[in-house]
Design a protein around this motif. Structure first.
Motif, mmCIF file in Angstrom:
data_model
loop_
_atom_site.group_PDB
_atom_site.id
_atom_site.type_symbol
_atom_site.label_atom_id
_atom_site.label_comp_id
_atom_site.label_asym_id
_atom_site.label_seq_id
_atom_site.Cartn_x
_atom_site.Cartn_y
_atom_site.Cartn_z
ATOM 1 N N TRP A 54 -36.419 -5.651 11.931
ATOM 2 C CA TRP A 54 -35.033 -5.775 11.469
ATOM 3 C C TRP A 54 -34.048 -5.969 12.629
ATOM 4 N N ARG A 274 -42.569 -5.003 -1.316
ATOM 5 C CA ARG A 274 -42.501 -4.052 -0.210
ATOM 6 C C ARG A 274 -43.410 -2.865 -0.472
ATOM 7 N N THR A 278 -42.276 0.858 3.838
ATOM 8 C CA THR A 278 -41.118 0.013 4.139
ATOM 9 C C THR A 278 -39.874 0.527 3.434
ATOM 10 N N HIS A 282 -36.518 1.895 5.134
ATOM 11 C CA HIS A 282 -35.222 1.322 4.772
ATOM 12 C C HIS A 282 -34.190 2.423 4.540
ATOM 13 N N ILE A 342 -32.113 -6.943 6.022
ATOM 14 C CA ILE A 342 -31.932 -5.715 5.271
ATOM 15 C C ILE A 342 -30.502 -5.211 5.454
ATOM 16 N N THR A 344 -27.654 -1.679 4.795
ATOM 17 C CA THR A 344 -27.519 -0.243 4.560
ATOM 18 C C THR A 344 -26.055 0.147 4.656
#
Length: 445
Positions: A54, A274, A278, A282, A342, A344
């Motif tokens: 990532w 996934r 994973t 995450h 990804i 968040t």
């Protein structure tokens, strides 16, 4: 941006600090500092293992902020442990333990009340989901409501909050009594199962929260209750530590299972090719790299003072007729682009504290948090105070979730006061009429 990525080095430093503090706090797995440092170590390790995937990066300024904030918490805890706790344990205190023999009629009544409140809350949520376009029945109402709720576009009624409050008071009280009787009474397991009826009756409220943390928080509540009551009865020795370690392992497995199960139910978790590791990485490994993006970017000043941490306070002002923004309940998303992409919106506890109080203020607050949690935890290990124990256990998730977000300042709201008063009064009444002393143990460890 600096060329040298400090995330692996930061991970090693935090793991070494965790190990040293684990020894200092007498191998106490549930000590707040140990819990905080352990989950931060796991979070940083998950991030380190996915640096290339990532494109995660942490620079020197963020590393110093994380280490400084964690050390401030640890120094506060260590200060209390050394200057107060050591003196306290020079004295021998007597702990009186016993069992609760609450009439089944009271337990059934509390169960019926909880289920009735759950029905009313479900009815309210379903009606709200229909207004938002839900045409697929009750099974789709949570998915329909969740996103508008997270964006602050809709809110539940005040009565819904009160219903949840009453359910949590009943559930936490009877969970405490079940665990207490199980550990102290030992041979009355079947009889004590009746205490679990109000607990299971509260499960709909965890589901209706549209998230998963509330259920995980309650599992941790049970863990804290069990560990502290077990220490009150048996003290601390190698055998007790081994049993606590096993209990921690079982609790972690249960929490992960519930987290995934509720995630699928509410639509928050979708495998999408996934693997489970994973998904865990995450949700658990991006908070410090996300904090790096905040630290290294421009961020405007707050419109109101303390709007990131005192959202409950602003909500109370609005209920009195003011028209203020309630703050940032859900923080903005950041993206990471590597071999995979990804997003968040979790930044550790340090984001909100720095945004509202600056770095020096954050360090002072972390120090005070370390003092406060350690004081209460040490006190409960050597004193049988059921009301304080139930309150501490209910909020016992705090050190375990500091790697995600601020868990402290959000407690400064009227709901917290109501909860503390109600559960203290309820336990006091049940203890006064239905509690019987069975054990007296001297404690000086």
């Amino acid at each position: 941006m600096e060329s040298f990525n400090l995330l692996p080095l930061l991970t090693i430093i935090v793991i070494l600090l965790s190990s040293s503090l684990f020894v200092y706090f007498n191998f106490d797995f549930l000590q707040p500092t140990i819990a905080f440092f352990f989950v931060m170590s796991v979070s940083l390790l998950l991030g380190t293992l996915n640096i290339g995937r990532w494109n995660l990066y942490v620079g020197s300024e963020t590393s110093l902020i994380v280490i400084g904030g964690m050390l401030a918490f640890a120094i506060g805890a260590g200060f209390l442990h050394y200057n107060f706790y050591k003196k306290y344990t020079m004295k021998t205190s007597k702990i009186k333990l016993g069992i609760y023999d609450v009439p089944w009629q009271i337990i059934i009544l509390c169960t019926i009340v909880t289920l009735s409140l759950a029905y009313l809350s479900t009815k309210e949520m379903y009606a709200l989901s229909v207004q938002l376009g839900n045409h697929d029945g009750i099974m789709n109402m949570i998915k329909t409501v969740r996103y508008p709720l997270e964006r602050g576009e809709i809110t539940f009624s005040r009565m819904n909050s009160y219903r949840n409050l009453i359910a949590m008071v009943f559930a936490t009280t009877f969970l405490y009594m079940f665990i207490n009787n199980l550990i102290v009474g030992q041979n009355k397991v079947i009889k004590n199962l009746l205490f679990l009826l109000p607990v299971f009756s509260a499960v709909p409220f965890f589901i209706l929260s549209t998230g998963r943390r509330s259920m995980v928080h309650f599992i941790i509540c049970g863990l804290v209750l069990a560990v502290i009551i077990y220490q009150q009865k048996y003290g601390i020795n190698h055998e007790v530590r081994i049993k606590i370690l096993r209990l921690l392992g079982c609790t972690a497995f249960m929490a992960l299972f519930v987290y995934f199960a509720l995630g699928f139910l509410t639509g928050k978790v979708s495998i999408g090719g996934r693997d489970p590791l994973t998904i865990i990485a995450h949700y658990g490994g991006l908070s410090v790299p996300a904090l790096e993006q905040y630290v290294s970017s421009y961020h405007p000043e707050n419109q109101y003072i303390m709007q990131n941490t005192m959202m409950g306070f602003y909500g109370n002002l609005n209920s009195l007729g003011f028209h203020l923004e309630t703050g940032r309940g859900f923080l903005p998303f950041v993206e990471f682009h590597g071999t995979d992409q990804i997003t968040t919106n979790v930044y550790t506890i340090f984001y909100r504290l720095m945004a509202d109080y600056s770095i020096p203020g954050m360090l002072v607050i972390m120090f005070l948090f370390g003092v406060l949690l350690t004081y209460v935890y040490n006190y409960l290990r050597h004193n049988n105070s059921p009301g304080i124990l139930a309150i501490y256990a209910y909020f016992g998730y705090i050190p375990f979730f500091l790697f995600i977000d601020d868990q402290f300042m959000g407690l400064f709201r009227t709901r917290t006061i109501y909860f503390c008063l109600l559960i203290s009064g309820f336990i006091y009444l049940l203890r006064r009429y239905y509690f019987h002393y069975t054990i007296r143990r001297e404690s000086n460890n």
